[in-house]
Motif scaffolding. Structure first.
Motif, PDB file in Angstrom:
ATOM      1  N   LEU A  69      61.292 -34.323  68.933  1.00 57.25           N
ATOM      2  CA  LEU A  69      60.209 -34.755  69.826  1.00 57.25           C
ATOM      3  C   LEU A  69      60.202 -33.926  71.105  1.00 57.25           C
ATOM      4  O   LEU A  69      59.142 -33.488  71.574  1.00 57.25           O
ATOM      5  CB  LEU A  69      60.372 -36.242  70.151  1.00 57.25           C
TER       6      LEU A  69
ATOM      7  N   THR B 169      50.649 -34.344  68.954  1.00 58.58           N
ATOM      8  CA  THR B 169      51.616 -34.549  67.877  1.00 58.58           C
ATOM      9  C   THR B 169      52.869 -35.240  68.394  1.00 58.58           C
ATOM     10  O   THR B 169      53.451 -36.103  67.719  1.00 58.58           O
ATOM     11  CB  THR B 169      51.992 -33.204  67.239  1.00 58.58           C
TER      12      THR B 169
ATOM     13  N   VAL C 119      52.535 -34.881  61.424  1.00 66.08           N
ATOM     14  CA  VAL C 119      53.890 -35.427  61.554  1.00 66.08           C
ATOM     15  C   VAL C 119      54.471 -35.757  60.193  1.00 66.08           C
ATOM     16  O   VAL C 119      55.588 -35.338  59.847  1.00 66.08           O
ATOM     17  CB  VAL C 119      53.877 -36.682  62.456  1.00 66.08           C
TER      18      VAL C 119
ATOM     19  N   LEU D 195      54.554 -38.715  67.080  1.00 67.45           N
ATOM     20  CA  LEU D 195      55.969 -38.764  66.726  1.00 67.45           C
ATOM     21  C   LEU D 195      56.708 -39.806  67.563  1.00 67.45           C
ATOM     22  O   LEU D 195      57.558 -40.551  67.055  1.00 67.45           O
ATOM     23  CB  LEU D 195      56.597 -37.385  66.922  1.00 67.45           C
TER      24      LEU D 195
ATOM     25  N   PHE E  44      60.252 -33.201  60.114  1.00 70.15           N
ATOM     26  CA  PHE E  44      60.207 -34.593  60.549  1.00 70.15           C
ATOM     27  C   PHE E  44      61.156 -35.452  59.710  1.00 70.15           C
ATOM     28  O   PHE E  44      61.985 -36.197  60.251  1.00 70.15           O
ATOM     29  CB  PHE E  44      58.766 -35.109  60.434  1.00 70.15           C
TER      30      PHE E  44
ATOM     31  N   THR F 113      56.095 -43.251  66.183  1.00 73.34           N
ATOM     32  CA  THR F 113      56.906 -43.556  64.996  1.00 73.34           C
ATOM     33  C   THR F 113      58.325 -43.949  65.404  1.00 73.34           C
ATOM     34  O   THR F 113      58.910 -44.871  64.819  1.00 73.34           O
ATOM     35  CB  THR F 113      56.953 -42.345  64.050  1.00 73.34           C
TER      36      THR F 113
END
Length: 310
Positions: free
Chosen positions: A270, A282, A80, A286, A86, A289
């Motif tokens: 996402l 993953t 990520v 994400l 990202f 976060t």
């Protein structure tokens, strides 16, 4: 004997009354907790357990095609944070959030002040102004795509008079502003409604005192009205900022993150990882976060409001 018997009887009656009083309150106390128990279980099922499982998935090699997820440490997190997409998605999200919130704040507060000054017909105006809020985001995206179509769209036809003759949603320079304006169109009325509620609760004595002191409308607005509704405005911004970070619907319907990733905000990124590439490990990292950023922003808003109250 009769006197002693009556004393014993009275003492036993008082003691039994005390005991019964204790036992009467004890089941009531337990009942209240048992009544809360289903809500606590439901909260754990719909929020706590998925959150824990999300953390678990963020450390797993978790693909839909795999029979069994495998532990891969912090590989998902590394994947990520070293990905340029990202950071670029967060950059677009920042532009989207700041621009959208500023436009919604300025227009929403301005319209709320205008509606507040109306002597008659306020309810009708509010009802008409609130219509976009009741439109599903998917419908708003379809409507925006139809109106901006270069062949038959009304907005595209009007823009042609000022020299803008191109596919608005298909151009890198105009696609993101167009999507931002769609979100502003849909959710500005919500800001207006919240601010209008704050305006209607203003203390009349403060406004009357300002008028007695000879303040004009601009002075009353800057030094009386806006300071008094500042907390209401912050609450409105908090609600919208939490929601705008998850913005996906209109982008999915209109541009699908394009052209050239110009509208790929973090929410759509996402969605793409989870359902297009089916990399749920993953996607979990994400998503966490995004959750941390949302909590951080919410905490900042709350602290700011607390300092303002002090």
């Amino acid at each position: 004997m009769n006197t002693e018997s009556s004393k014993v009887y009275e003492q036993s009656t008082v003691a039994s009354a005390k005991v019964s009083k204790k036992f009467i309150h004890l089941p009531k106390f337990k009942t209240e907790h048992w009544m809360l128990f289903p809500s606590i279980v439901l909260l754990a099922i719909i929020s706590i357990f998925p959150f824990i499982y999300l953390i678990y998935a963020s450390f797993m090699d978790f693909m839909l095609s795999m029979d069994q997820p495998a532990f891969n440490g912090i590989e998902n997190w590394k994947r990520v944070f070293i990905n340029e997409t990202f950071w670029a998605s967060w950059g677009r999200t920042g532009i989207f959030t700041i621009t959208g919130l500023l436009l919604e704040l300025i227009i929403g507060v301005g319209v709320a002040l205008l509606i507040y000054q109306l002597p008659k017909g306020r309810n009708l105006v509010v009802t008409l102004w609130m219509i976009p809020v009741f439109v599903a985001p998917v419908v708003a995206g379809l409507l925006g795509r139809f109106l901006l179509n270069s062949t038959y769209g009304l907005y595209a036809w009007l823009l042609g008079f000022v020299g803008v003759n191109k596919e608005i949603l298909g151009d890198v320079s105009t696609s993101l502003p167009a999507v931002i304006l769609m979100d502003v169109w849909e959710w500005t009325p919500l800001i207006t409604m919240i601010v209008l509620a704050g305006l209607q609760s203003l203390p009349t004595d403060a406004l009357e005192a300002a008028e007695v002191d000879g303040a004009n409308y601009v002075q009353k607005l800057l030094f009386v009205i806006l300071p008094l509704i500042s907390r209401t405005v912050l609450v409105a911004l908090l609600i919208r900022s939490m929601d705008i970070l998850r913005f996906v619907d209109i982008i999915k319907i209109t541009t699908e993150g394009g052209p050239a990733d110009s509208t790929k905000v973090i929410g759509y990124y996402l969605l793409e990882i989870a359902f297009k590439f089916q990399d749920f490990g993953t996607a979990a990292a994400l998503g966490l976060t995004m959750l941390f950023v949302t909590i951080f922003l919410g905490k900042r808003f709350v602290n700011f409001m607390a300092r303002g109250e002090e």
